[in-house]
Design an enzyme around this catalytic site. Structure first.
Site, mmCIF file in Angstrom:
data_model
loop_
_atom_site.group_PDB
_atom_site.id
_atom_site.type_symbol
_atom_site.label_atom_id
_atom_site.label_comp_id
_atom_site.label_asym_id
_atom_site.label_seq_id
_atom_site.Cartn_x
_atom_site.Cartn_y
_atom_site.Cartn_z
ATOM 1 N N ARG A 1 -9.855 -23.667 -7.509
ATOM 2 C CA ARG A 1 -9.058 -22.604 -6.686
ATOM 3 C C ARG A 1 -7.695 -22.561 -7.321
ATOM 4 O O ARG A 1 -6.698 -23.244 -6.994
ATOM 5 C CB ARG A 1 -8.882 -23.301 -5.167
ATOM 6 C CG ARG A 1 -8.368 -21.981 -4.324
ATOM 7 C CD ARG A 1 -7.976 -22.466 -2.904
ATOM 8 N NE ARG A 1 -6.567 -23.173 -3.137
ATOM 9 C CZ ARG A 1 -6.205 -24.192 -2.139
ATOM 10 N NH1 ARG A 1 -7.024 -24.715 -1.468
ATOM 11 N NH2 ARG A 1 -5.151 -24.490 -2.458
ATOM 12 N N HIS B 1 -5.108 -21.262 -0.628
ATOM 13 C CA HIS B 1 -6.218 -21.584 0.191
ATOM 14 C C HIS B 1 -6.210 -20.350 1.048
ATOM 15 O O HIS B 1 -7.211 -19.624 0.788
ATOM 16 C CB HIS B 1 -5.953 -22.718 1.442
ATOM 17 C CG HIS B 1 -6.569 -22.565 2.458
ATOM 18 N ND1 HIS B 1 -8.159 -22.733 2.678
ATOM 19 C CD2 HIS B 1 -6.469 -22.294 3.734
ATOM 20 C CE1 HIS B 1 -8.734 -22.322 3.547
ATOM 21 N NE2 HIS B 1 -7.866 -22.201 4.330
ATOM 22 N N TYR C 1 1.467 -29.982 -2.021
ATOM 23 C CA TYR C 1 0.221 -31.022 -2.182
ATOM 24 C C TYR C 1 -0.415 -31.300 -3.614
ATOM 25 O O TYR C 1 -1.189 -32.050 -3.749
ATOM 26 C CB TYR C 1 -0.648 -30.821 -1.109
ATOM 27 C CG TYR C 1 -1.578 -29.437 -1.044
ATOM 28 C CD1 TYR C 1 -2.445 -28.961 -1.810
ATOM 29 C CD2 TYR C 1 -0.969 -28.470 -0.120
ATOM 30 C CE1 TYR C 1 -2.986 -27.873 -1.739
ATOM 31 C CE2 TYR C 1 -1.599 -27.332 0.056
ATOM 32 C CZ TYR C 1 -2.607 -26.933 -0.773
ATOM 33 O OH TYR C 1 -3.369 -25.492 -0.686
#
Lengths: 372, 326
Positions: free
Chosen positions: A257, A261, A270
Site C-alpha cells: 500500500r 489506509h 508507524y
C-alpha cells in the site's frame, strides 16, 4: 505405538513473471494478446490517475473518506480472467477491479462523496458492492458459489480482502466452508503489508499467508502482487480449476500500500519512508510499461495518448458526478431501500421528515437576512 | 386437517415450500441426517437430499454469511441456529450485510433469507439455551422479526417468511414446540408479516404478548374470568418488527388498561416499545399506568430458579388486578 509422521504437502509456490525491472521470464510469460495487454495497461493507468485525483478531491473537501489503492493496480490481472457472468465480491480497496468489471468512476465519486446512490452497480455488472467490515464478505462469495454449483453453472465467484482480514474468524470459516463444499470460489488476498498501522509480521506469525490453505486442503499460491502477468496466470489457473469442478483456490498477492489506509490516516506515524521508497521501485505500472515497450506494443507516443485519454475520461466522470451533486440529495430518499415495501412505521416516519423539511424551508424563507 | 404440534407444523411449512420451490435450501448444524436437535427438519434430508439440506460445519457466522450469498444469488435459504443463544455469532453478518444489502446496492441486490432459531426458557436447559433476545434483531433496520405462538400461525408465518423479499428472523418458542396440538390445514396457508391478531376478545383490560408468553397471558385471562368475571382482551403480536400497533391501540382505547407480557428482559424490551406506542396513540384513554410483566434484567437463571424468572399466570393476574384497582 511409536510416534509417526503424517505426510502432508507443505510447500507454497511463489510465482513471479515480470521482475521489478520489467524483465520477463520467457517460459512463464502467458503471452497475452496485444489488445488485452493494452487494455490492462490502460486500466492500471486509469486506476492510478483516478486514485490520485480522488485524493486531491478529498483534500479539497469535495469527497469524503476513501481508501486509496496506489500500488495495488495489478489486481486487475485477477479479474481479467473472468467473464461477465462470473461474480466479484470485493472489500474496499478494489476500485481498479471494480472499474474493470463495469463499475463507473462517477458512482465511485458519488459513493465517497456521501451519496448512497454511488453504491449501486449497473444492471448486468456482477459486482457486489464494497464491503467495509474487514473480512466479512468472503462468506457471501461462498454462498454465491454454492448457488452456482447447485444450478450447474460454469461460473465462479472471486472475492478480495487484505492481509488484516485473514485474522478474522469469518475468513477461516469461509475457507473451511468453501473447501468442505468444494465450491467455485477464488480467494484473492491482497497482502499489502499494512492493516492500518499493524505490519504484516504482526498480523500473523506464519511465514506466508498462502500457507493457511494447508489447514483446508485447498490449492494456494503466493504471487508477486505487483506483477500483473503473474497474477493473471495464477488467477487463470484457479478459475479454470473452479470451472472444471476443482473447487476453491487461494491466491496471496504480495503487494504494498504505497498510499494511506484511508484519507483519515497518517502512515508516517508507524512506517518508514525508506520502506515506501523501496516499494516504489517495484511499481506495477512502471515494470509493465517496460515489458510492453520491449514487446513494441507501447512507445512514448502511445503512453502519452493513453494518459490523455484517461485524464479526459476522469474529467467526464467528475462532471457527471458534479451534475448529480448539483441536483442535491433528497433526504426523503433515505427511506427508499429499507425494505422491498416500506413498513407502516417507515411511511409514517418519512411523512414526519417531509413535514419537518417543509417547516424548515418555511423558517429559512421567513428570515433570510437575519443571519447576515 | 390434522392436529399437529409446532415442530410438525414448521416441518410441514419447510417441506411444502421445498416441494414447490427449488430455490428453498436449508442449512444448519445437525439439521440433515439428525433432523435437527429438536427434530424440526426431520425427514427433509431423506426427502430432498444433501444438496438442499446442508449439514454445515459448526459456525453460526458462516451459516448466516453463506445464506446471504445464496440469497443474493437468487436462492431462498432458510438457515437454522441451533439455539438463539448462539446466534450472536451470526449477528454481525445479519446486521452488517443481510439487513443492509438492499440499501447499500440501492435495490440492485436483496437478501431474501430466513434465520430460524429456537428461543426462550422453560425446558430445563443449560446456560445460553433459554434466552429471549428478540429485540437485538428488532432494533436492526432492514430485518423483520417474527415470533409465532402456536402450530397453526407458526406454519403460516414461516411460509410468508420464506416468500418475503427481505431477511426475516424467525424465533421459535421451544417451550411451545411440543406443548400442544392444533388443527393445521394441509392446504397452503399464509399470514401477513407485520400483523397482530386478537387471541381473545374482552373489554376490561388489554394484555399484549407474543410467542411463549402468550400461554401464561391466556391462562391468566381465563383465570381472571373464572374467579372475578374480568374480561381480558389478549393481543398476540406475532411480528415484533414491523410492529403492528393498530389492534393494540384500538383495544386500549376500549379498555383503558394495558399489561404487556414477555419473557425477554424488561428494560428496552418490546414492552417498552408497546408502552410508548400506547402512550402516544391512546394517552387520553388510559385509566391506569401501563404495566410490564417480563423477565427481569438479569441473565436468565439456570433451571432451579427459572420458574421464578419467567412470567406466569399468577404474575400476570396480579398485574391485571393492580391495573384494574388503580
Amino acid at each position: 505405538m511409536p510416534k509417526r509422521e503424517i505426510d502432508l504437502p507443505y510447500r507454497i509456490e511463489y510465482l513471479s513473471i515480470l521482475d521489478e525491472n520489467g524483465q520477463v521470464d520467457i517460459d512463464l510469460d502467458p503471452n497475452l494478446p496485444e489488445d488485452l495487454l493494452l487494455k490492462l495497461y490502460r486500466a492500471m493507468v486509469l486506476a492510478r490517475r483516478f486514485d490520485e485525483r480522488m485524493l486531491i478531491l478529498q483534500r479539497q473537501g469535495k469527497i469524503g473518506t476513501f481508501a486509496p489503492i496506489k500500488g495495488q493496480e495489478a489486481q486487475i490481472g485477477a479479474v481479467a480472467t473472468l467473464t461477465p457472468e462470473d461474480w466479484i465480491v470485493p472489500s474496499f480497496r478494489e476500485a481498479p477491479a471494480e472499474l474493470w468489471r463495469g463499475k463507473t468512476m462517477e458512482d465511485i465519486l458519488l459513493l465517497y462523496g456521501g451519496y448512497n446512490e454511488g453504491g449501486k452497480t449497473p444492471e448486468g455488472v456482477n459486482n457486489l458492492p464494497v464491503s467495509i467490515p474487514v473480512g466479512s464478505q468472503m462468506l457471501h462469495a461462498v454462498g454465491m458459489a454454492y448457488g452456482m454449483k447447485y444450478r450447474g453453472r460454469n461460473t465462479v465467484a472471486m472475492t478480495f480482502f487484505g492481509d488484516g482480514a485473514t485474522s478474522q474468524g469469518d475468513f477461516h470459516e469461509a475457507m473451511n466452508y468453501a473447501s468442505v463444499y468444494q465450491v467455485p470460489v477464488i480467494f484473492v488476498c491482497q497482502n499489502n503489508h499494512w492493516a492500518i498501522s499493524l505490519p504484516r509480521a504482526k498480523q500473523t506469525h506464519s511465514k506466508t499467508i498462502a500457507q493457511k490453505v494447508l489447514a483446508y486442503d485447498m490449492p494456494g499460491i503466493q504471487v508477486d502482487g505487483n506483477d500483473v502477468l503473474a497474477i493473471y496466470r495464477a488467477a487463470l489457473e484457479a478459475v479454470d480449476r473452479a470451472r472444471k469442478g476443482g473447487g476453491p483456490t487461494f491466491i496471496e498477492m504480495v503487494t504494498y500500500r504505497l498510499s494511506l489506509h484511508t484519507t483519515a490516516d497518517d502512515p508516517k506515524k508507524y512506517r518508514s519512508e525508506n520502506e515506501v521508497r523501496e516499494w516504489e521501485k517495484r511499481d506495477p505500472i512502471t515494470r509493465f510499461e517496460t515489458y510492453m515497450k520491449g514487446k513494441d506494443i507501447l512507445d512514448d507516443g502511445k503512453i502519452g495518448s493513453v494518459a490523455e485519454e484517461v485524464q479526459a475520461s476522469i474529467k467526464v466522470a467528475e462532471q457527471r458526478a458534479a451534475e448529480f451533486s448539483a441536483r442535491g440529495a433528497d433526504p426523503l430518499d433515505m427511506f427508499a431501500y429499507a425494505y422491498a415495501e416500506p413498513t407502516p412505521d417507515l411511511v409514517e416516519q418519512r411523512e414526519e421528515l417531509r413535514r419537518e423539511l417543509e417547516a424548515r424551508q418555511g423558517t429559512r424563507k421567513r428570515e433570510p437576512e437575519a443571519r447576515n | 386437517m390434522a392436529k399437529i404440534n409446532m415442530v410438525q407444523a414448521i416441518n410441514l411449512a419447510l417441506s411444502q415450500e421445498m416441494e414447490k420451490d427449488d430455490r428453498v435450501i436449508l442449512l444448519g448444524e445437525d439439521i440433515g441426517v439428525d433432523g435437527g436437535v429438536f427434530r424440526v427438519t426431520d425427514g427433509l434430508y431423506a426427502k430432498f437430499g444433501p444438496e438442499r439440506v446442508l449439514d454445515t460445519p459448526l459456525s453460526e457466522s458462516a451459516i448466516a454469511g453463506m445464506s446471504i450469498g445464496m440469497a443474493i444469488y437468487g436462492l431462498r435459504p432458510v438457515c437454522e441456529m441451533q439455539f438463539s443463544g448462539f446466534s450472536y455469532f451470526a449477528f454481525h453478518q445479519m446486521e452488517a450485510h443481510a439487513a443492509r444489502m438492499r440499501g447499500r446496492s440501492q435495490g440492485r441486490f436483496s437478501v431474501p433469507m430466513v434465520l430460524r432459531a429456537p428461543y426462550g426458557g422453560g425446558v430445563r436447559a443449560l446456560e445460553h439455551h433459554s434466552e429471549s433476545r428478540e429485540i437485538y434483531w428488532a432494533h436492526t433496520p432492514g430485518l423483520k422479526m417474527v415470533i409465532p405462538s402456536g402450530p397453526r400461525n407458526a406454519r403460516a408465518l414461516l411460509v410468508s417468511a420464506i416468500r418475503d423479499p427481505d431477511p426475516v428472523i424467525f424465533y421459535e418458542p421451544k417451550a411451545v414446540y411440543r406443548a400442544f396440538r392444533e388443527e393445521v390445514p394441509d392446504e397452503e396457508e399464509t399470514l401477513p408479516i407485520g400483523k397482530s391478531r386478537i387471541a381473545r376478545p374482552g373489554d376490561d383490560v388489554t394484555l399484549i404478548s407474543y410467542g411463549a408468553s402468550l400461554r401464561p397471558a391466556m391462562e391468566a385471562a381465563e383465570g381472571l374470568k373464572e374467579k372475578d368475571g374480568i374480561e381480558c382482551e389478549v393481543i398476540d403480536l406475532l411480528s415484533i418488527s414491523p410492529l403492528d400497533d393498530t389492534l393494540l391501540t384500538e383495544s386500549v382505547r376500549k379498555t383503558g388498561r394495558a399489561v404487556v407480557v414477555h419473557e425477554a428482559h424488561r428494560s428496552f424490551g418490546a414492552g417498552a416499545e408497546v408502552a410508548a406506542r400506547i402512550a402516544s396513540k391512546a394517552f387520553l384513554y388510559l385509566e391506569a399506568p401501563i404495566r410490564r410483566v417480563t423477565g427481569f434484567d438479569v441473565v436468565i437463571p439456570n433451571y432451579q430458579r427459572e420458574q421464578a424468572y419467567l412470567p406466569d399466570a399468577f404474575r400476570v393476574e396480579q398485574a391485571v388486578r393492580e391495573t384494574l384497582e388503580f
